[in-house]
Design a protein around this motif. Structure first.
Motif, PDB file in Angstrom:
ATOM      1  N   MET A 198       0.810  -1.214   0.000  1.00  0.00           N
ATOM      2  CA  MET A 198       0.000   0.000   0.000  1.00  0.00           C
ATOM      3  C   MET A 198       0.848   1.271   0.000  1.00  0.00           C
ATOM      4  SD  MET A 198      -1.548  -2.705   1.420  1.00  0.00           S
ATOM      5  CE  MET A 198      -1.392  -2.714   3.189  1.00  0.00           C
ATOM      6  N   ASP A 199       2.136   1.152   0.400  1.00  0.00           N
ATOM      7  CA  ASP A 199       3.013   2.319   0.434  1.00  0.00           C
ATOM      8  C   ASP A 199       3.621   2.639  -0.930  1.00  0.00           C
ATOM      9  OD1 ASP A 199       2.746   2.575   3.281  1.00  0.00           O
ATOM     10  OD2 ASP A 199       4.134   0.895   3.498  1.00  0.00           O
ATOM     11  N   LEU A 200       3.434   1.761  -1.905  1.00  0.00           N
ATOM     12  CA  LEU A 200       4.118   1.911  -3.195  1.00  0.00           C
ATOM     13  C   LEU A 200       3.286   2.636  -4.245  1.00  0.00           C
ATOM     14  CD1 LEU A 200       5.837  -1.583  -3.554  1.00  0.00           C
ATOM     15  CD2 LEU A 200       6.813   0.552  -2.711  1.00  0.00           C
ATOM     16  N   GLY A 201       1.978   2.683  -4.064  1.00  0.00           N
ATOM     17  CA  GLY A 201       1.150   3.321  -5.078  1.00  0.00           C
ATOM     18  C   GLY A 201      -0.324   3.046  -4.816  1.00  0.00           C
ATOM     19  N   PRO A 202      -1.197   3.494  -5.727  1.00  0.00           N
ATOM     20  CA  PRO A 202      -2.644   3.329  -5.527  1.00  0.00           C
ATOM     21  C   PRO A 202      -3.080   1.866  -5.659  1.00  0.00           C
ATOM     22  CG  PRO A 202      -2.191   4.226  -7.697  1.00  0.00           C
ATOM     23  CD  PRO A 202      -0.887   4.205  -6.972  1.00  0.00           C
ATOM     24  N   ALA A 203      -4.279   1.598  -5.172  1.00  0.00           N
ATOM     25  CA  ALA A 203      -4.842   0.245  -5.264  1.00  0.00           C
ATOM     26  C   ALA A 203      -5.031  -0.150  -6.721  1.00  0.00           C
ATOM     27  CB  ALA A 203      -6.172   0.187  -4.523  1.00  0.00           C
ATOM     28  N   GLY A 204      -4.883  -1.447  -6.993  1.00  0.00           N
ATOM     29  CA  GLY A 204      -5.094  -1.973  -8.334  1.00  0.00           C
ATOM     30  C   GLY A 204      -6.505  -2.476  -8.516  1.00  0.00           C
ATOM     31  N   SER A 205      -6.718  -3.133  -9.620  1.00  0.00           N
ATOM     32  CA  SER A 205      -8.035  -3.671  -9.955  1.00  0.00           C
ATOM     33  C   SER A 205      -8.098  -5.162  -9.658  1.00  0.00           C
ATOM     34  CB  SER A 205      -8.335  -3.440 -11.441  1.00  0.00           C
ATOM     35  OG  SER A 205      -9.462  -4.190 -11.849  1.00  0.00           O
ATOM     36  N   GLY A 206      -9.231  -5.590  -9.130  1.00  0.00           N
ATOM     37  CA  GLY A 206      -9.438  -7.010  -8.890  1.00  0.00           C
ATOM     38  C   GLY A 206      -9.527  -7.808 -10.177  1.00  0.00           C
ATOM     39  N   HIS A 207      -9.669  -7.128 -11.309  1.00  0.00           N
ATOM     40  CA  HIS A 207      -9.749  -7.808 -12.603  1.00  0.00           C
ATOM     41  C   HIS A 207      -8.387  -7.875 -13.292  1.00  0.00           C
ATOM     42  CE1 HIS A 207     -14.151  -7.828 -12.453  1.00  0.00           C
ATOM     43  NE2 HIS A 207     -14.062  -6.588 -11.982  1.00  0.00           N
ATOM     44  N   ALA A 208      -7.336  -7.401 -12.602  1.00  0.00           N
ATOM     45  CA  ALA A 208      -5.996  -7.448 -13.184  1.00  0.00           C
ATOM     46  C   ALA A 208      -5.575  -8.893 -13.416  1.00  0.00           C
ATOM     47  CB  ALA A 208      -5.001  -6.754 -12.264  1.00  0.00           C
ATOM     48  N   THR A 209      -4.891  -9.118 -14.492  1.00  0.00           N
ATOM     49  CA  THR A 209      -4.401 -10.471 -14.802  1.00  0.00           C
ATOM     50  C   THR A 209      -2.942 -10.645 -14.409  1.00  0.00           C
ATOM     51  OG1 THR A 209      -3.864  -9.771 -17.057  1.00  0.00           O
ATOM     52  CG2 THR A 209      -6.030 -10.767 -16.689  1.00  0.00           C
ATOM     53  N   GLU A 210      -2.233  -9.542 -14.157  1.00  0.00           N
ATOM     54  CA  GLU A 210      -0.838  -9.598 -13.756  1.00  0.00           C
ATOM     55  C   GLU A 210      -0.647  -8.767 -12.488  1.00  0.00           C
ATOM     56  OE1 GLU A 210       1.505 -11.445 -14.923  1.00  0.00           O
ATOM     57  OE2 GLU A 210       0.376 -12.248 -16.629  1.00  0.00           O
TER      58      GLU A 210
ATOM     59  N   VAL B 158       4.135  -1.384  12.532  1.00  0.00           N
ATOM     60  CA  VAL B 158       5.557  -1.535  12.212  1.00  0.00           C
ATOM     61  C   VAL B 158       5.874  -0.827  10.892  1.00  0.00           C
ATOM     62  CG1 VAL B 158       7.377  -3.193  11.665  1.00  0.00           C
ATOM     63  CG2 VAL B 158       5.790  -3.662  13.525  1.00  0.00           C
ATOM     64  N   ALA B 159       4.956  -0.939   9.914  1.00  0.00           N
ATOM     65  CA  ALA B 159       5.162  -0.244   8.640  1.00  0.00           C
ATOM     66  C   ALA B 159       5.166   1.270   8.847  1.00  0.00           C
ATOM     67  CB  ALA B 159       4.076  -0.642   7.640  1.00  0.00           C
ATOM     68  N   ALA B 160       4.292   1.765   9.717  1.00  0.00           N
ATOM     69  CA  ALA B 160       4.262   3.206   9.991  1.00  0.00           C
ATOM     70  C   ALA B 160       5.554   3.664  10.672  1.00  0.00           C
ATOM     71  CB  ALA B 160       3.051   3.540  10.859  1.00  0.00           C
ATOM     72  N   LEU B 161       6.101   2.825  11.548  1.00  0.00           N
ATOM     73  CA  LEU B 161       7.358   3.176  12.206  1.00  0.00           C
ATOM     74  C   LEU B 161       8.482   3.411  11.211  1.00  0.00           C
ATOM     75  CD1 LEU B 161       7.481   0.689  15.236  1.00  0.00           C
ATOM     76  CD2 LEU B 161       7.181   3.173  15.357  1.00  0.00           C
TER      77      LEU B 161
ATOM     78  N   ALA C 234      -1.079  10.563  11.806  1.00  0.00           N
ATOM     79  CA  ALA C 234      -1.518  10.722  10.418  1.00  0.00           C
ATOM     80  C   ALA C 234      -1.678   9.375   9.729  1.00  0.00           C
ATOM     81  CB  ALA C 234      -0.518  11.579   9.653  1.00  0.00           C
ATOM     82  N   ALA C 235      -0.951   8.354  10.209  1.00  0.00           N
ATOM     83  CA  ALA C 235      -1.028   7.028   9.591  1.00  0.00           C
ATOM     84  C   ALA C 235      -2.316   6.299   9.951  1.00  0.00           C
ATOM     85  CB  ALA C 235       0.175   6.189   9.997  1.00  0.00           C
ATOM     86  N   ASN C 236      -2.933   6.628  11.100  1.00  0.00           N
ATOM     87  CA  ASN C 236      -4.212   6.040  11.516  1.00  0.00           C
ATOM     88  C   ASN C 236      -4.171   4.516  11.435  1.00  0.00           C
ATOM     89  OD1 ASN C 236      -6.857   5.790  12.343  1.00  0.00           O
ATOM     90  ND2 ASN C 236      -7.710   6.083  10.290  1.00  0.00           N
ATOM     91  N   THR C 237      -3.422   3.886  12.347  1.00  0.00           N
ATOM     92  CA  THR C 237      -3.213   2.437  12.303  1.00  0.00           C
ATOM     93  C   THR C 237      -4.089   1.671  13.293  1.00  0.00           C
ATOM     94  OG1 THR C 237      -1.446   2.551  13.956  1.00  0.00           O
ATOM     95  CG2 THR C 237      -0.814   2.811  11.650  1.00  0.00           C
ATOM     96  N   THR C 238      -5.191   2.250  13.728  1.00  0.00           N
ATOM     97  CA  THR C 238      -6.005   1.625  14.761  1.00  0.00           C
ATOM     98  C   THR C 238      -6.812   0.446  14.237  1.00  0.00           C
ATOM     99  OG1 THR C 238      -6.238   3.741  15.885  1.00  0.00           O
ATOM    100  CG2 THR C 238      -7.802   2.016  16.486  1.00  0.00           C
ATOM    101  N   THR C 239      -6.709  -0.692  14.947  1.00  0.00           N
ATOM    102  CA  THR C 239      -7.593  -1.840  14.722  1.00  0.00           C
ATOM    103  C   THR C 239      -7.924  -2.445  16.074  1.00  0.00           C
ATOM    104  OG1 THR C 239      -5.695  -3.296  14.404  1.00  0.00           O
ATOM    105  CG2 THR C 239      -6.708  -2.403  12.413  1.00  0.00           C
TER     106      THR C 239
END
Length: 325
Positions: free
Chosen positions: A85-97, A138-141, A189-194
């Protein structure tokens, strides 16, 4: 102290700190494999210098000072570890690759609770410790500069006094407080609450049971009802990630259809429920390892699904069998 300490007694004293130091280094480095290397380096340095340890600080503080320096050195040349999720926007569930796999050293990796969380009878401390090793946290850290990262972990997670942290980092209390304030703002700002519970409550246990049943039966209608409206799914080392029940369902019905017939073996990772996933064997018998699935729960639904596909390294870490016959 060096006059009375034998090699065996020194090693025994050091070993009592291995889980908590591994947890500290894991939060700092984002990889349990690197964390274990850092702790081993810490113990080697401590063993070699034990005859010069004069007790001016506690053994625990001394070990944390060494471990911090080891981690800061390792981070000088390391690339920041991320989740897809840190690398770019979400992809499509219909992606083939799903994209070309990225190198292991860029990913935040999973960690067994037994490796990074010391035994502790205080339920409040247990919940805090589990919260602080979640993948999202951990990713936010990893976004924090290394010394700022150390300050936040020592002050907020391990509850060290500011004066002690300042002494460990050879800085002032004012600098520690300033670094902590900046680190808190970044994490807010990361809002990591679960949801965090130990043990899982009855509602969460029922949710997991429904998830296992729906996944193993590959009932995508049932599975979709368990997902949070903002649920994410990622598959390190692949860069593709998905958001929302519709895209996840589309992926599982399309490119991910090979997961039909999988079996799930429960484990615990990063303070959250997890499963070793085994897909039907290519030979037509048994099930072969496919991924370690780590779930995050929120508001009675599944909020995040992370599939770690490097089973050759990850499954032995969690004591998962090489295959299911």
């Amino acid at each position: 102290m060096g006059e009375v300490a034998t090699s065996g007694s020194v090693e025994s004293q050091l070993e009592t700190y291995r889980p908590e130091l591994t947890g500290y280094c894991y939060r700092m480095l984002g990889s349990v494999f690197e964390a274990e290397d850092a702790v081993q380096d810490t113990f080697v340095r401590a063993w070699r210098g034990f005859d010069r340890f004069e007790g001016r600080a506690t053994l625990r503080s001394w070990l944390y000072r060494i471990a911090t320096n080891v981690c800061l050195t390792m981070l000088t040349s390391a690339q920041r570890r991320v989740l897809p999720m840190d690398l770019g926007p979400a992809g499509s569930g219909h992606a083939t690759e799903p994209g070309e796999p990225r190198p292991d050293e860029i990913w935040v990796g999973p960690a067994p609770d037994s490796r990074v969380l010391p035994e502790n009878s205080d339920p409040a401390d247990v919940v805090t410790a589990r919260e602080s090793v979640r993948l999202a946290f951990v990713a936010a850290l990893q976004y924090l500069p290394p010394r700022q990262r150390a300050v936040l972990i020592l002050r907020e997670v391990l509850a060290w006094p500011a004066q002690e942290v300042a002494e460990l980092l050879d800085t002032s209390v004012a600098s520690v407080n300033s670094a902590l304030q900046r680190a808190r703002a970044t994490l807010a700002a990361a809002n990591t609450t679960t949801d965090m519970h130990k043990p899982l409550d009855d509602e969460q246990q029922a949710l997991l049971a429904r998830y296992v049943q729906a996944f193993e039966e590959y009932d995508l209608d049932a599975l979709t009802t368990l997902l949070h409206e903002d649920v994410t799914m990622s598959m390190p080392p692949l860069p593709l990630w998905l958001r929302g029940p519709d895209d996840i369902r589309a992926w599982m019905a399309g490119t991910g259809i090979g997961c039909r017939g999988s079996r799930l073996v429960p484990v615990v990772a990063n303070g959250m429920p997890a499963f070793g996933q085994y897909r039907p064997g290519l030979t037509g018998s048994g099930h072969d390892p496919w991924s370690l699935i780590v779930l995050e729960l929120s508001a009675g639904r599944i909020a995040a699904i992370t599939h770690f596909l490097d089973t050759a390294r990850v499954f032995p870490l969690f004591g998962l069998p090489a295959r299911l016959g």
